[in-house]
Design a protein around this motif. Sequence first.
Motif, PDB file in Angstrom:
ATOM      1  N   GLN A 243     -34.322  76.275  12.760  1.00  0.00           N
ATOM      2  CA  GLN A 243     -34.430  77.516  13.528  1.00  0.00           C
ATOM      3  C   GLN A 243     -34.872  77.238  14.960  1.00  0.00           C
ATOM      4  OE1 GLN A 243     -36.729  80.533  11.504  1.00  0.00           O
ATOM      5  NE2 GLN A 243     -35.332  80.620   9.768  1.00  0.00           N
ATOM      6  N   GLU A 244     -35.788  76.295  15.139  1.00  0.00           N
ATOM      7  CA  GLU A 244     -36.223  75.939  16.486  1.00  0.00           C
ATOM      8  C   GLU A 244     -35.075  75.359  17.294  1.00  0.00           C
ATOM      9  OE1 GLU A 244     -39.451  73.304  15.771  1.00  0.00           O
ATOM     10  OE2 GLU A 244     -40.934  74.897  15.480  1.00  0.00           O
ATOM     11  N   ARG A 245     -34.259  74.521  16.679  1.00  0.00           N
ATOM     12  CA  ARG A 245     -33.118  73.933  17.384  1.00  0.00           C
ATOM     13  C   ARG A 245     -32.087  74.987  17.771  1.00  0.00           C
ATOM     14  NH1 ARG A 245     -32.100  68.467  13.796  1.00  0.00           N
ATOM     15  NH2 ARG A 245     -33.553  67.115  14.923  1.00  0.00           N
ATOM     16  N   ALA A 246     -32.052  76.052  17.004  1.00  0.00           N
ATOM     17  CA  ALA A 246     -31.131  77.141  17.318  1.00  0.00           C
ATOM     18  C   ALA A 246     -31.720  78.099  18.344  1.00  0.00           C
ATOM     19  CB  ALA A 246     -30.781  77.904  16.043  1.00  0.00           C
ATOM     20  N   GLY A 247     -32.903  77.749  18.891  1.00  0.00           N
ATOM     21  CA  GLY A 247     -33.531  78.576  19.907  1.00  0.00           C
ATOM     22  C   GLY A 247     -34.260  79.769  19.350  1.00  0.00           C
ATOM     23  N   GLN A 248     -34.606  79.716  18.060  1.00  0.00           N
ATOM     24  CA  GLN A 248     -35.291  80.834  17.424  1.00  0.00           C
ATOM     25  C   GLN A 248     -36.749  80.485  17.155  1.00  0.00           C
ATOM     26  OE1 GLN A 248     -33.160  81.684  13.838  1.00  0.00           O
ATOM     27  NE2 GLN A 248     -31.330  82.423  14.878  1.00  0.00           N
ATOM     28  N   VAL A 249     -37.558  81.504  17.049  1.00  0.00           N
ATOM     29  CA  VAL A 249     -38.930  81.325  16.586  1.00  0.00           C
ATOM     30  C   VAL A 249     -38.878  81.251  15.064  1.00  0.00           C
ATOM     31  CG1 VAL A 249     -41.229  82.348  16.435  1.00  0.00           C
ATOM     32  CG2 VAL A 249     -39.884  82.571  18.541  1.00  0.00           C
ATOM     33  N   PRO A 250     -39.426  80.211  14.450  1.00  0.00           N
ATOM     34  CA  PRO A 250     -39.368  80.103  12.989  1.00  0.00           C
ATOM     35  C   PRO A 250     -39.924  81.341  12.301  1.00  0.00           C
ATOM     36  CG  PRO A 250     -40.093  78.038  13.940  1.00  0.00           C
ATOM     37  CD  PRO A 250     -40.052  79.020  15.064  1.00  0.00           C
ATOM     38  N   MET A 251     -39.171  81.845  11.334  1.00  0.00           N
ATOM     39  CA  MET A 251     -39.537  83.044  10.590  1.00  0.00           C
ATOM     40  C   MET A 251     -39.680  82.671   9.117  1.00  0.00           C
ATOM     41  SD  MET A 251     -36.940  85.723  12.478  1.00  0.00           S
ATOM     42  CE  MET A 251     -35.535  84.616  12.244  1.00  0.00           C
ATOM     43  N   PRO A 252     -40.889  82.402   8.663  1.00  0.00           N
ATOM     44  CA  PRO A 252     -41.092  81.913   7.290  1.00  0.00           C
ATOM     45  C   PRO A 252     -40.488  82.790   6.208  1.00  0.00           C
ATOM     46  CG  PRO A 252     -43.085  81.606   8.578  1.00  0.00           C
ATOM     47  CD  PRO A 252     -42.148  82.399   9.434  1.00  0.00           C
ATOM     48  N   HIS A 253     -40.449  84.100   6.403  1.00  0.00           N
ATOM     49  CA  HIS A 253     -39.912  84.971   5.353  1.00  0.00           C
ATOM     50  C   HIS A 253     -38.411  84.791   5.166  1.00  0.00           C
ATOM     51  CE1 HIS A 253     -39.047  87.361   8.962  1.00  0.00           C
ATOM     52  NE2 HIS A 253     -38.139  88.002   8.253  1.00  0.00           N
ATOM     53  N   THR A 254     -37.743  84.136   6.139  1.00  0.00           N
ATOM     54  CA  THR A 254     -36.309  83.879   6.013  1.00  0.00           C
ATOM     55  C   THR A 254     -36.010  82.477   5.499  1.00  0.00           C
ATOM     56  OG1 THR A 254     -36.033  83.008   8.270  1.00  0.00           O
ATOM     57  CG2 THR A 254     -35.913  85.410   7.988  1.00  0.00           C
ATOM     58  N   PHE A 255     -37.037  81.654   5.345  1.00  0.00           N
ATOM     59  CA  PHE A 255     -36.816  80.277   4.903  1.00  0.00           C
ATOM     60  C   PHE A 255     -36.214  80.261   3.497  1.00  0.00           C
ATOM     61  CE2 PHE A 255     -40.482  78.276   7.597  1.00  0.00           C
ATOM     62  CZ  PHE A 255     -39.799  78.607   8.749  1.00  0.00           C
ATOM     63  N   THR A 256     -35.260  79.361   3.281  1.00  0.00           N
ATOM     64  CA  THR A 256     -34.617  79.228   1.974  1.00  0.00           C
ATOM     65  C   THR A 256     -34.698  77.802   1.429  1.00  0.00           C
ATOM     66  OG1 THR A 256     -32.495  78.859   3.086  1.00  0.00           O
ATOM     67  CG2 THR A 256     -32.974  81.108   2.333  1.00  0.00           C
ATOM     68  N   HIS A 257     -35.112  76.845   2.266  1.00  0.00           N
ATOM     69  CA  HIS A 257     -35.173  75.445   1.833  1.00  0.00           C
ATOM     70  C   HIS A 257     -36.563  74.832   1.989  1.00  0.00           C
ATOM     71  CE1 HIS A 257     -30.865  75.752   1.665  1.00  0.00           C
ATOM     72  NE2 HIS A 257     -30.734  74.494   1.345  1.00  0.00           N
ATOM     73  N   GLY A 258     -37.419  75.432   2.777  1.00  0.00           N
ATOM     74  CA  GLY A 258     -38.744  74.882   3.014  1.00  0.00           C
ATOM     75  C   GLY A 258     -38.862  74.271   4.393  1.00  0.00           C
ATOM     76  N   THR A 259     -40.094  74.074   4.813  1.00  0.00           N
ATOM     77  CA  THR A 259     -40.347  73.511   6.136  1.00  0.00           C
ATOM     78  C   THR A 259     -40.070  72.016   6.147  1.00  0.00           C
ATOM     79  OG1 THR A 259     -42.658  72.958   5.706  1.00  0.00           O
ATOM     80  CG2 THR A 259     -42.180  75.204   6.488  1.00  0.00           C
TER      81      THR A 259
END
Length: 287
Positions: A243-259
Amino acid sequence: MQWRGRRGSSNIVDRRGRRGGAGLAGGVGGFGLIVVVIIGWFLGIDLTPLLQGGGGGGYTDTAGETRPLSEAEQAEGEFVSVVLAYTEDVWANVFETQVGEPYDPPILVLYSQVTQSPCGGASGATGPFYCPSDNRIYLDTAFFTTLEQRLGAGGDFAAAYVVAHEVAHHVQDELGILGQANRVRAQSSQEEANAISVRIELQADCLSGIWARQTQAQFGTLERGDIEEAVNAARQIGDDVLQERAGQVPMPHTFTHGTSEQRARWFQTGFESGEVPACDTFSAQRL
């Protein structure tokens, strides 16, 4: 990783030499859908057309018009075949000694650009995925180039980790975990379903670590730096990093694979323990 000259698996269906393929009918299902979203975030490509439609039909493995495979494709196919054979031998042994049941290995389908599965259509942009409807893994070997050049995870053992991770989903299926988890996901809210997906994926990372340990124990195939390559690959495909590489702020509630940290740590947990019960992410208080 030592792999040249080793046994290759016979559980390979190679569709890469076929011209035109079967098109991209239907939608991407199962874990393919998750990967579409994640890779789309990173590459900045609108992949939503792949998510439209229903489950998609099957694909007959009959020969059509073909093209010769390049030398690189041939080498990639041989590599995947050997890695798959390693997973077959390792999991057969683990199931015998730890589970007390026989292991039924999956079929791995190699394709180029587009193909179909009972879980829906797939393209090279979807990344590898496991389809529980036919117990097959689908892999465009061009993903290895993406893994190295765009995701910063080079090395043959990083590629082997990708194959081992998808095989781990089949292992979950064999153990009855994947079906049960997916049934719960289907009855959950989106956020709850995402949280379950994270536990599924982290367990697959852990099982991949078990495979790495047992591959070394049984065949002595690991070389200096191999585990670091796998751990780095796990880190580079964490939801927060993508998400960071895509220019987004990481949104944990949208995570599907883990950090990034979680994926690397659970792989290491499996590698250090070598025991299936150590990979119980569903009971873990801390992911």
